[in-house]
Every structure is written in structure tokens, then in C-alpha cells.
Scaffold this active site. Structure first.
Site, mmCIF file in Angstrom:
data_model
loop_
_atom_site.group_PDB
_atom_site.id
_atom_site.type_symbol
_atom_site.label_atom_id
_atom_site.label_comp_id
_atom_site.label_asym_id
_atom_site.label_seq_id
_atom_site.Cartn_x
_atom_site.Cartn_y
_atom_site.Cartn_z
ATOM 1 C CG LEU A 152 -1.925 -1.125 1.343
ATOM 2 C CD1 LEU A 152 -2.480 -1.189 2.751
ATOM 3 C CD2 LEU A 152 -3.030 -0.912 0.317
ATOM 4 C CB ALA B 177 3.354 -0.448 2.621
ATOM 5 N N GLY B 178 6.129 1.407 2.921
ATOM 6 C CA GLY B 178 7.582 1.388 3.134
ATOM 7 C C GLY B 178 8.405 0.991 1.921
ATOM 8 C CB SER C 287 2.594 -3.464 -8.453
ATOM 9 O OG SER C 287 3.563 -3.498 -7.445
HETATM 10 P P1 ADP Z 1 5.711 3.828 0.186
HETATM 11 O O1 ADP Z 1 6.913 4.064 -0.687
HETATM 12 O O2 ADP Z 1 5.345 2.377 0.308
HETATM 13 O O3 ADP Z 1 4.536 4.699 -0.170
HETATM 14 P P2 ADP Z 1 7.267 5.228 2.191
HETATM 15 O O4 ADP Z 1 8.562 4.482 2.169
HETATM 16 O O5 ADP Z 1 7.196 6.527 1.462
HETATM 17 O O6 ADP Z 1 6.108 4.232 1.699
HETATM 18 O O7 ADP Z 1 6.818 5.503 3.702
HETATM 19 C C1 ADP Z 1 6.940 4.519 4.702
HETATM 20 C C2 ADP Z 1 7.023 5.177 6.075
HETATM 21 O O8 ADP Z 1 6.970 4.159 7.084
HETATM 22 C C3 ADP Z 1 8.323 5.932 6.294
HETATM 23 O O9 ADP Z 1 8.048 7.093 7.058
HETATM 24 C C4 ADP Z 1 9.171 4.937 7.092
HETATM 25 O O10 ADP Z 1 10.119 5.561 7.921
HETATM 26 C C5 ADP Z 1 8.112 4.236 7.931
HETATM 27 N N1 ADP Z 1 8.471 2.860 8.350
HETATM 28 C C6 ADP Z 1 8.367 2.385 9.618
HETATM 29 N N2 ADP Z 1 8.759 1.102 9.703
HETATM 30 C C7 ADP Z 1 9.132 0.733 8.450
HETATM 31 C C8 ADP Z 1 9.662 -0.485 7.899
HETATM 32 N N3 ADP Z 1 9.870 -1.575 8.627
HETATM 33 N N4 ADP Z 1 9.953 -0.482 6.582
HETATM 34 C C9 ADP Z 1 9.740 0.614 5.816
HETATM 35 N N5 ADP Z 1 9.254 1.795 6.269
HETATM 36 C C10 ADP Z 1 8.952 1.859 7.575
#
Ligand code: ADP
Length: 187
Positions: A14, A17-18, A87
Site C-alpha cells: 500500500l 507501506a515502506g 502494483s
Molecule cells: P511507500 O513508498 O510504500 O509509499 P514510504 O517508504 O514513502 O512508503 O513511507 C513509509 C514510512 O513508514 C516511512 O516514514 C518509514 O520511515 C516508515 N516505516 C516504519 N517502519 C518501516 C519499515 N519496517 N519499513 C519501511 N518503512 C517503515
């Protein structure tokens, strides 16, 4: 030599999601281990390769198939490719898997498994609030589908574990597969 074999790390999950966070950690780590790396980030691709595409099912599929096409071209030339796009549709991810594996590259699907509730609670970019307010119709996880992978190579519990732990899980998998060198032990 297997370490010169191209591969694609395909993040799915999502918004929030990270995927981007883990990509930004993983890319320099792979470079340090001697790999050539290219990143195809969903948000970035939408400003160039897929400029003009929207968020209908058809446009989303076109966007993801384009990313898969480019990822395959790079991987078959020995590049380690990381893709970071929501995706949302399983069949399109699987189509990319088939394309990439048919050309002899590994496809490593990494599920950033944070739930809607977890992503919405941190709402890093404020997008969930906008979606709830009706300003972003067709937002994945709110009023548009997300189909989680059934058999991803790697699952990261990005909603409830630290970034370092998610990263470790991915690197462990790549090392075990022989896709990246293990770091030299310093004595
Ligand atoms: P996406 O690219 O999936 O939209 P982002 O990477 O932009 O998501 O954002 C994810 C957020 O969640 C960031 O603020 C990151 O620091 C936080 N976060 C907390 N735990 C995790 C983890 N285990 N892996 C990735 N991001 C994490």
C-alpha cells in the site's frame, strides 16, 4: 557467475507501506556489494515514462507493465533492479514475473505488508486523509482494490517492525539465493 546475474526486487504494498524507504536503504547496500543498481520508483516513473497515465485499472496496469518491461531489459544485462510501485493487481505482477523469469533473471517479490490501518495511522504524505475527505477517488486500500501476493519470496512486516529488520530480511534472502555477495568478515 551467479553474482553477475541480473534480478528484480519487486516491492508491492500500500501507499505508505515502506517501499520507497526500503528501496533507498537497499540500493546503496547493493552497490557497496559490487552490484550495478537501477531503481524504478512508481512516483518517479509517473512523472516521465508513464506521464499522463491516471489511476483507472487500465492505466494502473499499463504503468506496471511498463515498469516490468524496463526492469526486464535492465536485469537481462546483469543489473540489480528495484521497483517500488504499489502494483495492486496480482495478475499484472505475475505477468511481469513470467516476462522476467523467461529471460533468465530472478524475480524477487517483496511484500511490504503494512495494513491500511497501519499506513493510515502514520499517513506520512497525508494522502489517506485526502482520500477519506474524497479528494483522491480511487485510492488503493480505501476505495480501490489491493491484492496481496499469495507466494511472495519475502514478506516484511513494515507496519510493526523497524526499517533495519525489514532490510535484514531482504538481504538475508538475497544472500541465501546467491544474488549478492556476503560482506567480507573483518577480523
Ligand atoms: P511507500 O513508498 O510504500 O509509499 P514510504 O517508504 O514513502 O512508503 O513511507 C513509509 C514510512 O513508514 C516511512 O516514514 C518509514 O520511515 C516508515 N516505516 C516504519 N517502519 C518501516 C519499515 N519496517 N519499513 C519501511 N518503512 C517503515
Amino acid at each position: 557467475m551467479s553474482q553477475e546475474k541480473g534480478f528484480v526486487i519487486w516491492f508491492t504494498g500500500l501507499s505508505g507501506a515502506g517501499k520507497t524507504t526500503l528501496t533507498e536503504e537497499l540500493a546503496p547496500l547493493l552497490r557497496e556489494r559490487g552490484r550495478k543498481v537501477e531503481v524504478l520508483d512508481g512516483d518517479v516513473v509517473r512523472t516521465n515514462l508513464s506521464k499522463g497515465l491516471g489511476f483507472s485499472k487500465e492505466d494502473r496496469d499499463t504503468n506496471i507493465l511498463r515498469i516490468g518491461y524496463v526492469a526486464n531489459l535492465l536485469a537481462r544485462n546483469g543489473v540489480a533492479v528495484i521497483t517500488a510501485a504499489i502494483s495492486p493487481y496480482r495478475d499484472i505482477r505475475d505477468a511481469n514475473r513470467r516476462l522476467i523469469e523467461a529471460d533468465g533473471s530472478d524475480f524477487v517479490e517483496v511484500f511490504a505488508a503494512a495494513t491500511v490501518e497501519q499506513c493510515e495511522a502514520r499517513d506520512v504524505k497525508g494522502l489517506y486523509a485526502e482520500a477519506r475527505a474524497g479528494k483522491r477517488p480511487g485510492f488503493t486500500g480505501i476505495d480501490d482494490p489491493y491484492e496481496p501476493p499469495l507466494h511472495p519470496e519475502v514478506v516484511c512486516e513494515t507496519g510493526r517492525e523497524p526499517v533495519a529488520e525489514s532490510l535484514r530480511t531482504i538481504v538475508d534472502f538475497l544472500e541465501a539465493r546467491g544474488l549478492v555477495a556476503t560482506p567480507a568478515v573483518v577480523r
